[in-house]
Design a protein around this motif. Structure first.
Motif, PDB file in Angstrom:
ATOM      1  N   GLU A 159       7.382   3.341  -7.600  1.00  0.00           N
ATOM      2  CA  GLU A 159       6.057   3.330  -7.913  1.00  0.00           C
ATOM      3  C   GLU A 159       5.071   2.103  -7.329  1.00  0.00           C
ATOM      4  OE1 GLU A 159       5.382   4.576 -11.815  1.00  0.00           O
ATOM      5  OE2 GLU A 159       6.578   6.290 -11.849  1.00  0.00           O
TER       6      GLU A 159
ATOM      7  N   ARG B 183       4.986   2.559  -3.721  1.00  0.00           N
ATOM      8  CA  ARG B 183       3.901   3.550  -3.143  1.00  0.00           C
ATOM      9  C   ARG B 183       2.718   3.003  -3.329  1.00  0.00           C
ATOM     10  NH1 ARG B 183       4.686   7.073  -7.265  1.00  0.00           N
ATOM     11  NH2 ARG B 183       6.460   7.950  -6.369  1.00  0.00           N
ATOM     12  N   ALA B 184       2.196   2.283  -4.629  1.00  0.00           N
ATOM     13  CA  ALA B 184       0.851   1.801  -4.768  1.00  0.00           C
ATOM     14  C   ALA B 184       0.606   0.800  -3.800  1.00  0.00           C
ATOM     15  CB  ALA B 184       0.850   1.285  -6.232  1.00  0.00           C
TER      16      ALA B 184
ATOM     17  N   VAL C 210      -0.148   2.415  -0.399  1.00  0.00           N
ATOM     18  CA  VAL C 210      -1.580   3.058  -0.504  1.00  0.00           C
ATOM     19  C   VAL C 210      -2.544   2.118  -0.233  1.00  0.00           C
ATOM     20  CG1 VAL C 210      -3.493   3.963  -2.144  1.00  0.00           C
ATOM     21  CG2 VAL C 210      -0.823   4.967  -1.979  1.00  0.00           C
TER      22      VAL C 210
ATOM     23  N   ALA D  68       5.402  12.666  -5.565  1.00  0.00           N
ATOM     24  CA  ALA D  68       4.354  11.871  -5.624  1.00  0.00           C
ATOM     25  C   ALA D  68       4.161  11.220  -4.430  1.00  0.00           C
ATOM     26  CB  ALA D  68       4.809  11.070  -6.761  1.00  0.00           C
ATOM     27  N   ASP D  69       4.827  10.793  -3.568  1.00  0.00           N
ATOM     28  CA  ASP D  69       5.003  10.154  -2.212  1.00  0.00           C
ATOM     29  C   ASP D  69       3.748  11.000  -1.379  1.00  0.00           C
ATOM     30  OD1 ASP D  69       6.511   8.072  -2.988  1.00  0.00           O
ATOM     31  OD2 ASP D  69       8.141   8.803  -1.612  1.00  0.00           O
TER      32      ASP D  69
ATOM     33  N   THR E  73       1.635  13.462  -2.527  1.00  0.00           N
ATOM     34  CA  THR E  73       0.383  13.276  -3.294  1.00  0.00           C
ATOM     35  C   THR E  73      -0.343  12.207  -2.643  1.00  0.00           C
ATOM     36  OG1 THR E  73       1.160  15.017  -4.786  1.00  0.00           O
ATOM     37  CG2 THR E  73      -0.738  13.626  -5.169  1.00  0.00           C
ATOM     38  N   ALA E  74       0.188  11.138  -2.763  1.00  0.00           N
ATOM     39  CA  ALA E  74      -0.626   9.842  -2.584  1.00  0.00           C
ATOM     40  C   ALA E  74      -1.091   9.197  -1.235  1.00  0.00           C
ATOM     41  CB  ALA E  74       0.090   8.693  -3.341  1.00  0.00           C
TER      42      ALA E  74
END
Length: 274
Positions: free
Chosen positions: A41, A44-45, A48, A73-74, A76-77
């Motif tokens: 997570e 990923r953040a 982004v 989730a990857d 989606t982000a």
């Protein structure tokens, strides 16, 4: 024209910044194999946030497998973010997976399928033509070796040729070679790149900046090759259609296309005047 792709862990923003300045044609931020489960997570953040800033080279992201706890989730982000040049999709084994990702991302980002299993290789052509958003194929050779039980380098020659043929048949760019895992043995890397070029690959992914110049040298044509190609292109311009050169070489449209590709690659290495 991209010849060098540099992988970098997504949970190391400082390393990502360095990678963007390392001289690669494109950087691949890895959220999958290079990142432990506990840091998915965060990676990923951080990615982004990275994509929200301008960068000088194209940035691709390898997301987690679609059936993993993090793949959805990857997508989606990241799937509709500006600044993203492409999504690398690991462990693809069916064309429906590509269609699903394209639908989720609205076809707004280029997709690249990584074939890492026997089933993925067998379905390479169907995957290659699954959706217009798919721009390329490549092999994930570490997982493929394990799946096939391959112990010798020659055991991957057929899958490599298969992915090259499938990409060409589907009208995609030639695939880039998979990473070479030994970052110290640059001589072996050069030999492996030469073999890959002979099989029809174009460029290669790297896991360390020191591999980049070796890959680039291996895939750029030599002086003799460039001279021969320029002769073919010049002769074709003077005399359209099939012709014979003074040294006896017969030039047809297929040979001309190959020569034009060599010239284009050579021009890539010429510095642009400031």
């Amino acid at each position: 024209m991209i010849l060098t792709w540099l992988y970098v862990p997504g949970d190391r923003p400082d390393v990502v910044v360095k990678a963007l300045r390392a001289g690669a044609d494109a950087v691949i931020v890895d959220l999958e194999d290079a990142v432990s489960a506990s840091r998915k997570e965060y990676a990923r953040a951080a990615t982004v946030e990275l994509l929200g800033s301008p960068h000088q080279v194209p940035v691709h992201v390898r997301v987690n497998a679609l059936d993993s706890p993090w793949g959805g989730a990857d997508l989606t982000a990241l799937g509709r973010l500006g600044g993203l040049a492409g999504l690398r999709l690991p462990k693809i084994s069916a064309p429906e997976q590509i269609a699903c990702v394209a639908e989720r991302t609205g076809g707004a980002v280029a997709l690249y399928a990584l074939l890492e299993s026997a089933l993925g290789v067998e379905r390479a052509y169907d995957i290659a033509r699954a959706h217009p958003a798919l721009r390329g194929l490549s092999l994930g050779e570490a997982d493929l070796r394990a799946d096939l039980g391959v112990t010798a380098e020659a055991g991957l020659d057929w899958p490599r040729s298969r992915v090259v043929v499938a990409a060409r048949a589907a009208g995609l760019a030639p695939p880039a070679q998979s990473v070479f895992p030994d970052i110290r043995d640059l001589e072996a890397l050069a030999a492996s790149c030469a073999r890959g070029r002979s099989l029809g690959f174009l460029g290669r992914a790297a896991i360390h900046p020191r591999q980049l110049p070796v890959i680039e040298r291996a895939y750029l044509p030599g002086p003799a090759e460039v001279t021969a190609a320029e002769e073919i292109v010049a002769a074709a311009r003077r005399t359209p259609g099939a012709l014979a050169l003074p040294d006896g070489r017969f030039v047809d449209p297929a040979m001309l296309a190959g020569a034009e590709r060599v010239v284009a690659l050579a021009r890539r290495s010429v510095p642009v005047p400031s």
